[in-house]
Design a protein around this motif. Structure first.
Motif, mmCIF file in Angstrom:
data_model
loop_
_atom_site.group_PDB
_atom_site.id
_atom_site.type_symbol
_atom_site.label_atom_id
_atom_site.label_comp_id
_atom_site.label_asym_id
_atom_site.label_seq_id
_atom_site.Cartn_x
_atom_site.Cartn_y
_atom_site.Cartn_z
ATOM 1 N N SER A 1 0.355 -1.627 0.037
ATOM 2 C CA SER A 1 -0.054 0.360 -0.001
ATOM 3 C C SER A 1 1.027 1.614 -0.446
ATOM 4 O O SER A 1 0.820 1.845 -1.113
ATOM 5 C CB SER A 1 -0.845 -0.255 1.416
ATOM 6 N N PHE A 2 1.851 1.238 0.926
ATOM 7 C CA PHE A 2 3.107 2.324 1.175
ATOM 8 C C PHE A 2 3.096 2.381 -0.228
ATOM 9 O O PHE A 2 3.517 3.346 -1.056
ATOM 10 C CB PHE A 2 3.855 1.913 2.013
ATOM 11 N N GLY A 3 3.930 1.536 -1.313
ATOM 12 C CA GLY A 3 4.557 1.837 -2.174
ATOM 13 C C GLY A 3 3.929 2.191 -3.599
ATOM 14 O O GLY A 3 4.046 2.909 -3.958
ATOM 15 N N MET A 4 2.779 2.069 -3.522
ATOM 16 C CA MET A 4 1.480 2.221 -4.128
ATOM 17 C C MET A 4 0.785 4.076 -4.298
ATOM 18 O O MET A 4 1.116 4.365 -5.193
ATOM 19 C CB MET A 4 0.408 1.261 -4.598
ATOM 20 N N TRP A 5 0.926 3.983 -3.166
ATOM 21 C CA TRP A 5 0.814 5.554 -2.744
ATOM 22 C C TRP A 5 2.403 6.588 -2.557
ATOM 23 O O TRP A 5 1.476 7.551 -3.415
ATOM 24 C CB TRP A 5 0.686 5.574 -1.420
ATOM 25 N N GLY A 6 3.010 5.861 -2.896
ATOM 26 C CA GLY A 6 4.162 6.763 -3.078
ATOM 27 C C GLY A 6 3.923 6.853 -4.810
ATOM 28 O O GLY A 6 4.724 7.795 -5.145
ATOM 29 N N LEU A 7 4.089 6.030 -5.006
ATOM 30 C CA LEU A 7 4.091 5.467 -6.924
ATOM 31 C C LEU A 7 2.565 7.094 -7.004
ATOM 32 O O LEU A 7 3.172 7.532 -8.508
ATOM 33 C CB LEU A 7 4.096 5.136 -7.760
ATOM 34 N N THR A 8 2.229 6.550 -7.261
ATOM 35 C CA THR A 8 0.464 7.700 -7.345
ATOM 36 C C THR A 8 1.504 9.025 -6.702
ATOM 37 O O THR A 8 0.925 9.318 -7.698
ATOM 38 C CB THR A 8 -0.651 7.304 -6.818
ATOM 39 N N ALA A 9 1.601 9.948 -5.599
ATOM 40 C CA ALA A 9 1.973 10.609 -5.339
ATOM 41 C C ALA A 9 2.507 11.382 -6.522
ATOM 42 O O ALA A 9 3.065 12.594 -6.589
ATOM 43 C CB ALA A 9 2.873 10.866 -3.738
ATOM 44 N N ALA A 10 3.676 10.274 -6.484
ATOM 45 C CA ALA A 10 5.105 11.048 -7.123
ATOM 46 C C ALA A 10 4.409 11.195 -9.036
ATOM 47 O O ALA A 10 5.333 12.046 -9.472
ATOM 48 C CB ALA A 10 6.182 9.533 -7.703
ATOM 49 N N CYS A 11 3.607 10.366 -9.541
ATOM 50 C CA CYS A 11 2.958 10.809 -11.130
ATOM 51 C C CYS A 11 2.165 12.033 -10.660
ATOM 52 O O CYS A 11 2.540 12.287 -11.736
ATOM 53 C CB CYS A 11 2.184 9.520 -10.966
ATOM 54 N N ALA A 12 1.521 12.044 -9.764
ATOM 55 C CA ALA A 12 -0.031 13.179 -9.799
ATOM 56 C C ALA A 12 1.435 14.700 -9.784
ATOM 57 O O ALA A 12 0.993 15.840 -10.742
ATOM 58 C CB ALA A 12 -0.150 13.332 -8.659
ATOM 59 N N GLN A 13 2.942 14.180 -8.827
ATOM 60 C CA GLN A 13 3.465 15.775 -8.819
ATOM 61 C C GLN A 13 4.112 16.094 -9.784
ATOM 62 O O GLN A 13 4.569 17.472 -10.105
ATOM 63 C CB GLN A 13 4.265 14.873 -7.764
ATOM 64 N N PHE A 14 4.755 14.812 -10.800
ATOM 65 C CA PHE A 14 5.539 14.891 -11.857
ATOM 66 C C PHE A 14 4.919 15.967 -13.304
ATOM 67 O O PHE A 14 5.041 17.012 -13.735
ATOM 68 C CB PHE A 14 6.046 13.760 -12.134
ATOM 69 N N LYS A 15 3.886 15.386 -13.009
ATOM 70 C CA LYS A 15 2.743 15.942 -13.929
ATOM 71 C C LYS A 15 2.562 16.825 -13.469
ATOM 72 O O LYS A 15 2.683 18.184 -14.736
ATOM 73 C CB LYS A 15 1.047 14.859 -13.773
ATOM 74 N N GLU A 16 2.069 17.844 -12.636
ATOM 75 C CA GLU A 16 2.331 19.051 -12.354
ATOM 76 C C GLU A 16 3.403 19.551 -13.079
ATOM 77 O O GLU A 16 3.770 20.336 -14.045
ATOM 78 C CB GLU A 16 2.141 19.428 -10.955
ATOM 79 N N TRP A 17 4.711 19.184 -12.814
ATOM 80 C CA TRP A 17 5.540 20.019 -13.058
ATOM 81 C C TRP A 17 5.976 19.736 -14.717
ATOM 82 O O TRP A 17 6.551 21.223 -15.410
ATOM 83 C CB TRP A 17 6.870 19.184 -12.289
#
Ligand code: C2E
Ligand code: CA
Ligand code: CA
Length: 556
Positions: free
Chosen positions: A365-381
């Motif tokens: 669960s933590f891994g998938m949470w981290g992956l989603t957070a990183a993808c969302a953040q990178f999309k913003e950048w």
């Protein structure tokens, strides 16, 4: 406290036991209760107090033994001995704790009064010597005596005893901030909770300013000590009342077991205190059992409990470390690194908590949470032009995540959800993971790569010597581990290894990223060797998302 039990009656009950001399003539004003043996004497005294009157024809060892038994089991009882004949050895009885020795039954009433008074004074004195004035708990002196005594007993009976020592975390701050009177009232509240939670047979002591100790006797099993430790730590979950204000306290606790401490009281105190120091070093609010388990396992216990709450309590977040071209001019992407900030442990390094996530399965669960957070953040950048359109966010995958049958699906869902194109994501995997899950890994990775996600092999060269997997696994980048990079300027074999990884990567048409570049000399040597990209403190440390725009400025 039991000290008043023996002295609370104006005309006390007399608990009478005759050893070999029959019944003397006792004044009718006395309320006499006849006891058949020493156990009945002690039990009756426990029930209703009174003064114990032992009657014997003369001094005998047996009489002394009975007195010893009373002194041990009912130390607050006043005792008078009535002998038919005077004896030179009556001093021994007084030394053993008898208050009065008389040889005429006419003296009984006044002897009982004197004995009662003496015992009362003794008890008051004893209280000062043995008990902590503030909390009424045993003080260090009494605690040490009891520990010594109990250890002897447990050693003889081959039983296990535990010593728990703990203090209140950062208590000095409360004293500093609110004053000592408030500190004292908190200590009282703490000791009240402790009194309720400990068994009667156990000794609870305050052995220092805010340091407490519990001697837990007759443990059924050695690991019961964890249960007691948990219980003590649990007493602090509820807030304390500080003049209407709620205040949260925690403890750092160390425990030692009698067998491991060789039934030696000093060693046992030392072991428990050392374990308590370890608990503090771990970030407080935890307990450590002295050598009961391997160090990793001892630390794991507290971290594990805290980790279960970490994600829900917003303690987990991602930091990002830029990856750049060898000249340091262009940002090619960022590596997302998970961080845990615990309110009491502080910031816990990933090397400590990721393995716990893995063994508990929480990594899924933590891994998938981290992956989603990183993808969302990178999309913003990407959208705001902070990174170039072909830059990538690299996310670490742990071996355990490959146990999930639908890993590929979950990752593709995360891309869908966040709108990040597959070509902007790299997954970092390790050689060991590949070796452990070869078949599942190959299928999952092939599927993801087909969608456009890149795969990088992290820590390359540190895991398995066999590189055969490179032939079958779809891989895009090799990352040279910091181990081979950090001394590359001074160590010729490191240089040779780095150089051959770069050649290997290029001959397989893979990109190569160097990790842990800490200085300009390392950067230029890797550049000379033909490396493609690097990351490291020399360019930037991992930073919070808010700092990335500033780091990237001028490097897109
Ligand atoms: P890693 O994947 O090899 O990550 C690189 C580590 O090197 C990071 O440590 C980073 O902060 C550190 N580093 C970067 N540049 C330098 C440098 O110039 N000098 C030195 N001395 N260190 C540098 P960090 O963040 O402590 O992470 C440690 C490990 O924890 C990671 O090693 C990775 O294996 C794991 N990890 C971190 N985040 C995650 C995650 O989200 N998921 C998984 N599964 N593992 C993660
Ligand atoms: Ca990595
Ligand atoms: Ca690495």
């Amino acid at each position: 406290m039991a000290l008043t039990a023996a002295v609370q009656f104006e005309n006390p009950m007399v608990l009478f036991h005759s050893i070999d001399a029959g019944m003397p003539e006792l004044p009718s004003s006395l309320r006499v209760y006849l006891c058949g043996d020493q156990d009945e004497l002690v039990e009756s005294w426990m029930d209703c107090g009174g003064v114990i009157l032992l009657h014997a024809s003369t001094y005998t060892e047996r009489l002394l033994k009975i007195q010893d038994h009373i002194a041990q089991t009912a130390p607050d009882a006043a005792v008078v001995v009535l002998l038919n004949y005077p004896d030179m050895r009556t001093d021994r009885l007084l030394e053993a704790g008898v208050q009065e020795v008389i040889t005429h039954d006419t003296d009984v009433v006044s002897a009982i009064k004197t004995a009662k008074l003496r015992k009362e004074r003794e008890c008051v004195l004893q209280t000062f010597v043995s008990f902590d004035v503030l909390t009424q708990l045993a003080n260090r002196q009494l605690f040490q005596d009891r520990l010594e005594h109990s250890l002897e007993q447990h050693k003889r009976q081959r039983k296990e005893l535990a010593l728990l020592v703990f203090d209140i975390d950062r208590f000095f701050r409360i004293n500093e901030e609110y004053g000592h009177a408030v500190g004292d009232s908190l200590l009282l509240q703490v000791s009240d909770r402790l009194k309720i939670a400990t068994r009667k047979a156990d000794t609870l002591a305050r052995i220092g300013g805010n340091t407490f100790a519990i001697v837990a006797e007759n443990l059924q099993a050695a690991n019961n000590v964890s249960i007691i430790a948990e219980k003590i730590c649990g007493l602090f979950h509820e807030a304390f009342d500080l003049n209407g204000e709620e205040i949260h306290l925690s403890v750092s606790l160390g425990a030692a077991l009698s067998k491991q401490s060789e039934y030696d009281p000093n060693k046992m105190i030392h072991d428990a205190e050392q374990a308590m120091q370890e608990a503090k070093q771990m970030g407080r609010n935890s307990y450590v059992l002295y050598k009961a388990l391997r160090p990793e396992d001892r630390i794991r216990g507290s971290l594990e409990r805290a980790l279960y709450q970490a994600l829900a309590n917003d303690q987990i977040f991602m930091e990002y470390q830029p990856q750049v071209t060898m000249d340091g001019k262009h940002i090619t992407g960022v590596e997302a690194l998970m961080r845990w900030n615990h309110p009491i442990f502080g910031s816990v390094p990933p090397d400590q908590f990721i393995p716990v996530l893995e063994t508990t399965g929480l990594i899924e669960s933590f891994g998938m949470w981290g992956l989603t957070a990183a993808c969302a953040q990178f999309k913003e950048w990407l959208d705001s032009g902070i990174v170039s359109s072909d830059a990538r966010v690299s996310v670490n995958l742990s071996p355990r995540q490959f146990h999930q049958p639908n890993l590929a699906e979950q990752i593709l869902n995360a891309l869908d959800e966040t709108g990040l194109p597959a070509k902007n994501l790299t997954l970092e995997i390790t050689e060991s993971m590949v070796m452990e899950n070869q078949k599942e890994a190959a299928e999952t990775l092939a599927q993801l790569r087909f969608e456009g996600i890149a795969i990088a092999v992290d820590d390359f060269g540190t895991g398995y010597s066999s590189m055969a997997y490179l032939k079958v696994l779809p891989v895009d980048y090799l990352k040279i581990d910091r181990e081979f990079v950090k001394d590359i300027v001074v160590d010729s074999s490191d240089k040779a290894i780095a150089s051959s990884i770069i050649h290997l990567a290029h001959s397989l048409q893979l990109g190569v990223v160097a990790e842990g570049v800490e200085g300009a000399a390392i950067q230029s040597m890797l550049q000379e060797l033909g490396c493609d990209q690097f990351q490291g403190y020399h360019f930037a440390r991992p930073v919070g998302a808010a700092d990335i725009p500033a780091v990237c400025e001028g490097c897109v």
